[in-house]
Design an enzyme around this catalytic site. Structure first.
Site, PDB file in Angstrom:
ATOM      1  N   LYS A  22      44.141 -96.414 -43.201  1.00 50.98           N
ATOM      2  CA  LYS A  22      44.059 -97.877 -43.336  1.00 50.98           C
ATOM      3  C   LYS A  22      42.691 -98.341 -43.816  1.00 50.98           C
ATOM      4  O   LYS A  22      42.588 -99.323 -44.550  1.00 50.98           O
ATOM      5  CB  LYS A  22      44.410 -98.559 -42.007  1.00 50.98           C
ATOM      6  CG  LYS A  22      45.891 -98.457 -41.663  1.00 50.98           C
ATOM      7  CD  LYS A  22      46.229 -99.209 -40.397  1.00 50.98           C
ATOM      8  CE  LYS A  22      47.679 -98.968 -40.004  1.00 50.98           C
ATOM      9  NZ  LYS A  22      48.072 -99.730 -38.807  1.00 50.98           N
ATOM     10  N   ALA A  45      43.486 -99.922 -34.254  1.00 55.51           N
ATOM     11  CA  ALA A  45      44.704-100.657 -33.911  1.00 55.51           C
ATOM     12  C   ALA A  45      44.365-102.048 -33.361  1.00 55.51           C
ATOM     13  O   ALA A  45      45.009-103.046 -33.702  1.00 55.51           O
ATOM     14  CB  ALA A  45      45.535 -99.872 -32.905  1.00 55.51           C
ATOM     15  N   TYR A  51      55.445 -97.098 -29.066  1.00 54.05           N
ATOM     16  CA  TYR A  51      56.831 -97.111 -28.594  1.00 54.05           C
ATOM     17  C   TYR A  51      57.329 -95.673 -28.576  1.00 54.05           C
ATOM     18  O   TYR A  51      56.746 -94.795 -29.204  1.00 54.05           O
ATOM     19  CB  TYR A  51      57.716 -97.949 -29.529  1.00 54.05           C
ATOM     20  CG  TYR A  51      57.818 -97.368 -30.914  1.00 54.05           C
ATOM     21  CD1 TYR A  51      56.905 -97.741 -31.896  1.00 54.05           C
ATOM     22  CD2 TYR A  51      58.780 -96.413 -31.223  1.00 54.05           C
ATOM     23  CE1 TYR A  51      56.962 -97.173 -33.154  1.00 54.05           C
ATOM     24  CE2 TYR A  51      58.836 -95.840 -32.485  1.00 54.05           C
ATOM     25  CZ  TYR A  51      57.925 -96.227 -33.435  1.00 54.05           C
ATOM     26  OH  TYR A  51      57.974 -95.648 -34.678  1.00 54.05           O
TER      27      TYR A  51
HETATM   28  P1  ATR Z   1      43.535 -96.278 -33.488  1.00 50.21           P
HETATM   29  O1  ATR Z   1      43.389 -96.461 -34.956  1.00 50.21           O
HETATM   30  O2  ATR Z   1      44.879 -95.797 -33.061  1.00 50.21           O
HETATM   31  O3  ATR Z   1      43.093 -97.464 -32.709  1.00 50.21           O
HETATM   32  P2  ATR Z   1      41.036 -95.012 -32.871  1.00 50.21           P
HETATM   33  O4  ATR Z   1      40.333 -95.913 -33.802  1.00 50.21           O
HETATM   34  O5  ATR Z   1      40.675 -93.567 -32.827  1.00 50.21           O
HETATM   35  O6  ATR Z   1      42.598 -95.023 -33.136  1.00 50.21           O
HETATM   36  O7  ATR Z   1      40.912 -95.631 -31.407  1.00 50.21           O
HETATM   37  C1  ATR Z   1      41.514 -95.052 -30.297  1.00 50.21           C
HETATM   38  C2  ATR Z   1      41.320 -95.973 -29.111  1.00 50.21           C
HETATM   39  O8  ATR Z   1      42.020 -95.450 -27.979  1.00 50.21           O
HETATM   40  C3  ATR Z   1      39.886 -96.136 -28.684  1.00 50.21           C
HETATM   41  O9  ATR Z   1      39.733 -97.423 -28.138  1.00 50.21           O
HETATM   42  C4  ATR Z   1      39.744 -95.043 -27.627  1.00 50.21           C
HETATM   43  O10 ATR Z   1      38.705 -95.267 -26.715  1.00 50.21           O
HETATM   44  P3  ATR Z   1      37.177 -94.822 -27.117  1.00 50.21           P
HETATM   45  O11 ATR Z   1      36.706 -95.853 -28.102  1.00 50.21           O
HETATM   46  O12 ATR Z   1      36.421 -94.887 -25.834  1.00 50.21           O
HETATM   47  O13 ATR Z   1      37.296 -93.454 -27.694  1.00 50.21           O
HETATM   48  C5  ATR Z   1      41.083 -95.189 -26.937  1.00 50.21           C
HETATM   49  N1  ATR Z   1      41.569 -93.997 -26.214  1.00 50.21           N
HETATM   50  C6  ATR Z   1      42.007 -92.835 -26.723  1.00 50.21           C
HETATM   51  N2  ATR Z   1      42.471 -92.024 -25.762  1.00 50.21           N
HETATM   52  C7  ATR Z   1      42.320 -92.697 -24.591  1.00 50.21           C
HETATM   53  C8  ATR Z   1      42.603 -92.403 -23.237  1.00 50.21           C
HETATM   54  N3  ATR Z   1      43.166 -91.236 -22.876  1.00 50.21           N
HETATM   55  N4  ATR Z   1      42.325 -93.340 -22.306  1.00 50.21           N
HETATM   56  C9  ATR Z   1      41.765 -94.514 -22.661  1.00 50.21           C
HETATM   57  N5  ATR Z   1      41.469 -94.854 -23.927  1.00 50.21           N
HETATM   58  C10 ATR Z   1      41.739 -93.960 -24.879  1.00 50.21           C
END
Ligand code: ATR
Length: 273
Positions: free
Chosen positions: A65, A131, A217
């Site tokens: 994206k 997201a 989902y």
């Molecule tokens: P996306 O494009 O899906 O948002 P991303 O930019 O990699 O993917 O962001 C992932 C998000 O999920 C982040 O907010 C991440 O938290 P961090 O910024 O602290 O890394 C969060 N995330 C991923 N796995 C998680 C988990 N097991 N528990 C809580 N937050 C999680």
């Protein structure tokens, strides 16, 4: 036919071809919609090849994206702000306009499909990745009373809140900084992908008659949907409706025709189980 596709990696399980094929059949628009798995270094080149081969536009999903945002010649307001593009429309002269329809998708699903008015509500948004960034402006434009972004890495949430401060009452912090009660809790973390729950503090924090929404989902309720039900949420929703609504907005951008989303969403839900 008018050719469209979704680009991502992985892409095999994408529902977008199914959704747009159903939209085409419903509206009588001659739409052919495929799925293209791009290699990490080859996204821009693959999109150009699709354009040259006669493509009219495409959707873009993880992890491209931001690259699509860089590739676009022109950007909608939402896409420019989100620094992320999920929909490209190709013009006849070969230039590309980038849009982000994710925020429109979640707002329509909440307000229109589920009757959850957002104005004046206290919203808790979990996560601060791509997201969440993609939906912040449209969410804030519904004029919630407040929107708190909580993230595992607190600094990212604080920064994101600062970036979108002009659109409303938004602040950010870590999960430990969550306080008070919320009318709507939205999960935008990737935790659901791993079947995990975001680390919400004990006793947190759904107001009476509050609702929960997982941007993810799956066939079975996600961990976050299950949590919402256990908290007694008035509605504990998943993100299938958001997916269909963001697709409908893309279809409208491309074809100038607005599909009826309800039967498509019902069909997808049935096919999921
Ligand atoms: P996306 O494009 O899906 O948002 P991303 O930019 O990699 O993917 O962001 C992932 C998000 O999920 C982040 O907010 C991440 O938290 P961090 O910024 O602290 O890394 C969060 N995330 C991923 N796995 C998680 C988990 N097991 N528990 C809580 N937050 C999680």
């Amino acid at each position: 036919p008018n050719n469209y596709a979704v680009f991502g990696n992985p892409i095999a399980h994408s529902k977008s071809p199914r959704i747009h094929t159903l939209f085409g059949a419903q509206t009588g628009e001659a739409v052919e919609y495929g799925a293209i798995c791009a290699e990490p270094e080859e996204f821009a080149q693959d999109v150009m090849m699709f354009l040259v081969a006669g493509g009219k536009g495409c959707n873009v999903t993880v992890p491209f994206k931001q690259e699509a945002w860089e590739l676009a010649d022109e950007l909608s307001d939402y896409a420019a702000r989100a620094k992320a593009v999920n929909t490209l429309a190709f013009r006849d002269d070969g230039t590309m306009v980038g849009y982000n329809t994710d925020g429109i998708g979640i707002v329509r699903d909440l307000q229109q499909n589920h009757g959850i008015a957002l104005q004046g509500k206290r919203i808790l948004l979990l996560g601060a990745g791509g997201a969440v960034r993609g939906v912040l402006q449209p969410l804030l434009e519904t004029q919630p009373a407040s929107l708190f972004i909580a993230n595992r890495t607190a600094a990212k949430a604080v920064e994101l809140a600062q970036d979108f401060a002009e659109f409303g009452n938004v602040s950010g912090g870590g999960f430990a900084d969550i306080s008070g009660q919320f009318d709507l809790i939205i999960n935008g973390t990737a935790a659901s992908l791993q079947g995990e729950l975001p680390p919400l503090p004990d006793g947190c924090c759904l107001a009476e008659n509050g609702c929960t929404y997982d941007m993810m989902y799956s066939a079975k309720p996600t961990a976050f949907v299950a949590w919402g039900r256990a908290q007694g949420a008035a509605q504990a929703l998943d993100g299938l409706g958001m997916l269909v609504e963001q697709a409908a907005e893309a279809f409208f951008i491309w074809r100038g025709v607005r599909p009826d989303t309800a039967p498509v969403l019902a069909q997808l839900r049935e096919e999921l189980s």
